[in-house]
Design an enzyme around this catalytic site. Structure first.
Site, PDB file in Angstrom:
ATOM      1  CG  HIS A  47     -19.192  41.000 -11.310  1.00 50.85           C
ATOM      2  ND1 HIS A  47     -17.909  41.497 -11.458  1.00 50.85           N
ATOM      3  CD2 HIS A  47     -19.843  41.874 -10.503  1.00 50.85           C
ATOM      4  CE1 HIS A  47     -17.800  42.610 -10.759  1.00 50.85           C
ATOM      5  NE2 HIS A  47     -18.947  42.868 -10.179  1.00 50.85           N
ATOM      6  CD  GLU A  50     -23.477  43.990 -12.112  1.00 51.45           C
ATOM      7  OE1 GLU A  50     -23.138  45.125 -11.713  1.00 51.45           O
ATOM      8  OE2 GLU A  50     -23.291  42.954 -11.447  1.00 51.45           O
TER       9      GLU A  50
END
Length: 426
Positions: A47, A50
């Protein structure tokens, strides 16, 4: 055929769906990497990465990336789950080339600069704080931890304050280089597009990465059986409501009875006529929000019920919920409930695929999870084939399993919980 597939050198797959009735195009690069692939020392890396890849590439700054998509009225974003990450753009069909360029640039050439790591670290920590302020979001993570314990799918996608605070630029860069390889990727495009044109654009922008000698990584099968029993996790917090997630483990997405499970979920808490909604909200007025859901992973899953209510109504909500589950486990659902649930699933599936973004999600996820495209007609046929006996067999099997639960609210000790929850292992 509206859906076409091409496998390129290096294992990269390109899947497209032609929708001539729209003037848009949705482009997604799906990477077969999620939070379950992280070691504990880098929890939240998928995450975090990202976020970070949008900050800079060799040819664009973060501002230039944002300006490029804003200038055509498009959307550029990403999301991370426990088993995959998707970077996507939604634009007019005339801006398809720009969308492929932007998404490929971010995914393949995001720079992971040290100064950007520090900036984005603060953003992710703010996101964790925002999650902690939202009872349903917090409860969702805690519930999966209660259900799966030390299994990787039991960890929060977002990581922890400790892991994000300590993560280094070198760790994130290494995660990017090692995990983001073409054999783990699917490029999915849906809209008013031509398959051959899309393949040509992908070849152009993925260029040097398309080296021969690699085949696509096969669909994820998981790591085997989840160990131990589900547990009870309690978060004591001053709040206006007490929130409950209660559920049982289920097999993963490759289970042959997954369609019957979907029908059971819909009948239990999937709509306004579902049994839990009618019993808890409509008949007794005990809660505003009550629903059931199914989480499915490669090797595991969970059928769960959520309810949020005033603290003084919590005991009765738990009693009614467990009574409904015991009744369905014993007697099953009715023929009318099965018929309505199947109709709800059919309608929801078709109505949910009215735009190019939804279609892109469907074909990308299908290729990554199953290695093939599963048509809407095939899915509708699978739902139609489910019988009342199938659903009730699944109900008997799953609802007789040990329950796990998470409770968040002004509850201080396990002993103050309703009796059905006290019997769950701590």
């Amino acid at each position: 055929m509206a859906v076409r597939r091409t496998a390129l050198p290096g294992g990269l797959r390109v899947v497209t769906e032609h929708i001539p009735s729209v003037r848009s195009a949705a482009v997604g690069v799906w990477v077969n990497v999620g939070s379950r692939d992280e070691g504990r020392s880098v929890a939240g890396a998928a995450h975090f990465l990202e976020h970070l890849l949008f900050k800079a590439t060799p040819t664009r700054t973060a501002v230039e990336i944002a300006q490029a998509v804003d200038a055509v009225g498009g959307e550029l974003n990403a999301f991370t789950s426990r088993e995959h990450t998707c970077y996507y753009a939604h634009v007019l069909d005339s801006d398809l080339e720009l969308a492929v360029d932007l998404v490929a640039d971010v995914v393949l050439r995001g720079r992971c600069l040290a100064e950007d790591v520090e900036i984005e670290r603060d953003v992710v920590l703010e996101e964790i704080a925002m999650r902690d302020d939202d009872p349903e979001d917090t409860l969702g993570d805690v519930f999966l931890s209660a259900m799966f314990g030390e299994h990787p799918v039991g960890r929060p996608v977002i990581g922890t304050v400790e892991s994000i605070s300590e993560m280094t630029r070198a760790q994130l860069h290494s995660f990017h280089v090692r995990r983001y390889t073409p054999d783990r990727m699917v490029v999915a495009v849906a809209g008013n597009v031509d398959h051959d044109d899309v393949v040509a654009l992908v070849r152009e922008h993925f260029g040097p990465r398309l080296m021969r000698g690699r085949s696509p990584v096969p669909p994820r099968k998981g790591t085997g059986r989840v160990q131990g029993r589900p547990s009870l996790q309690l978060i004591s917090r001053d709040a206006e409501q007490t929130h409950l997630s209660l559920g049982v483990r289920a097999p993963g997405r490759h289970w042959e009875q997954r369609w019957a499970l979907s029908v059971l979920n819909s009948a239990l808490g999937g709509g306004l006529s579902s049994r839990l909604f009618q019993q808890i909200r409509e008949t007794r007025g005990l809660a505003y929000s009550v629903y059931s859901t199914v989480d499915t992973f490669a090797d595991s899953g969970a059928l769960s019920i959520y309810a949020g209510c005033l603290p003084e109504r919590f005991d009765e909500v738990v009693r009614v919920t467990t009574d409904v589950l015991a009744e369905v486990a014993r007697d099953g659902i009715t023929a009318d409930e099965c018929r309505i649930a199947k109709g709800s699933l059919r309608g929801g599936l078709v109505l949910g695929l009215e735009d190019s973004g939804s279609r892109m999600n469907r074909i990308g996820r299908s290729e990554l999870n199953y290695g093939e495209y599963r048509s809407i007609s095939d899915t509708l046929a699978r739902i139609d084939e489910v019988t009342l006996e199938d659903v009730n067999a699944v109900a008997r099997t799953l609802l007789s399993r040990p329950f796990g639960a998470a409770v968040l609210g002004p509850v201080r000790t396990r002993r103050s919980l309703p009796r059905p929850l006290q019997t769950i292992a701590g």
